[in-house]
Design an enzyme around this catalytic site. Structure first.
Site: not given
Length: 318
Positions: A92, A183-184, A272, A301
């Site tokens: 992100y 992630s993203q 996470d 994360h």
């Protein structure tokens, strides 16, 4: 084991909290039709970075809403037969990164294409105007406008359009195209595999953009704090609470996951707090194609040791 979320046995059956809009399938069918009507005007420009084994390019194409999208494109320098390809998606607000992590795949016979998400840290542009706020992040961009103007709708379509371009490259074997990201990037991996059924393998790692209502209820902050800030600034009494989460349902990867046909290798850390495990399982549990989890019970994360190597070896066997 320590827990921040549901017990593991419950996670394996969790089906998500965020509502699925009634016209979800029609929404994405309409979006794909819009994407396919765009002339991508692909441009490939040699990049100054290169090695004796790999040649590198900047790839540009036009996405929906007329945005010009950029990607790094690396391919083996000496090849005579079609070979596999892998698409990479970044985290992100970041960008496609350096060439070094592309070289490992390219020197092993892969074409590698890494996209800059529109309007984030790379060279891709986001020129489409929308009503309402952006606030502290992109999740809420377009939330006060028509659902077709949600920011991540357009990014999801960019991934599918780029996949179509890669599948058409003359050096690429269209039966051996894969996607991966963290992630993203993990969310975009799921979205790309859902919207482009020719993707053969997908390796998402702790994906973002899943089960927004659950994320908001857990209130761990972090990148999802933009949902809290949106309500604080624009709807402090939550008068539009149900409407907001229903609209977010259009860009919730748990609802797209049912479309995935690729074989999936999914990495997850059970501690996470950025993308809580239950939100990931909401998507993972809806995937119907062959799938496998690599579970890190004590990890958040963060870097998951050995996972990049496991994904690399798995992709080499494609």
């Amino acid at each position: 084991m320590p827990m921040i979320d549901l017990p593991y046995e419950e996670l394996l059956h969790y089906q998500g909290r965020n509502p699925r809009p009634n016209d979800f399938d029609a929404y994405w069918d309409r979006a794909l039709a819009e994407m396919k009507a765009v002339n991508p005007r692909v441009e490939i420009v040699p990049n100054s970075f290169s090695t004796p084994q790999v040649e590198c390019f900047d790839l540009y194409f036009t996405g929906v809403k007329s945005a010009r999208i950029h990607a790094l494109y690396a391919r083996p320098r000496h090849t005579t037969t079609p070979h596999p390809a892998i698409l990479q998606f970044h985290g992100y607000k970041g960008h496609a990164g350096d060439w070094l992590d592309k070289i490992a795949y390219a020197t092993h016979g892969f074409t590698v294409v890494a996209m800059d998400c529109r309007g984030q840290g790379g060279l891709s542009e986001d020129i489409h105007p929308v009503r309402g706020t952006t606030g502290s992040g992109h999740v809420v961009r377009g939330l006060e406008d028509h659902p077709d103007n949600l920011y991540f709708r357009n990014v999801f379509l960019d991934t599918a359009q780029l996949a179509d371009i890669v599948l058409s490259l003359p050096e690429v074997d269209p039966n051996r195209v894969a996607v991966t990201g963290w992630s993203q990037g993990g969310a975009l991996t799921v979205a790309c595999a859902a919207l482009e059924p020719r993707i053969r393998r997908a390796a998402p790692v702790y994906p973002f953009l899943s089960d927004y209502l659950r994320v908001w209820e857990m209130d761990f902050g972090g990148v999802h704090d933009e949902l809290v800030q949106y309500f604080r600034n624009h709807d402090p009494l939550h008068a539009q609470h149900e409407l907001v989460f229903e609209k977010l349902g259009y860009i919730d990867i748990q609802h797209l996951a049912e479309r995935v046909q690729a074989e999936v290798l999914w990495g997850i850390g059970l501690m996470d707090k950025v993308c809580p495990p239950s939100t990931q399982f909401a998507a993972y549990n809806r995937i119907r194609s062959p799938k496998r989890l690599l579970v890190y019970p004590d990890f958040q994360h963060e870097w998951l040791p050995g996972l990049n190597d496991a994904i690399f070896e798995w992709m080499l066997s494609m």
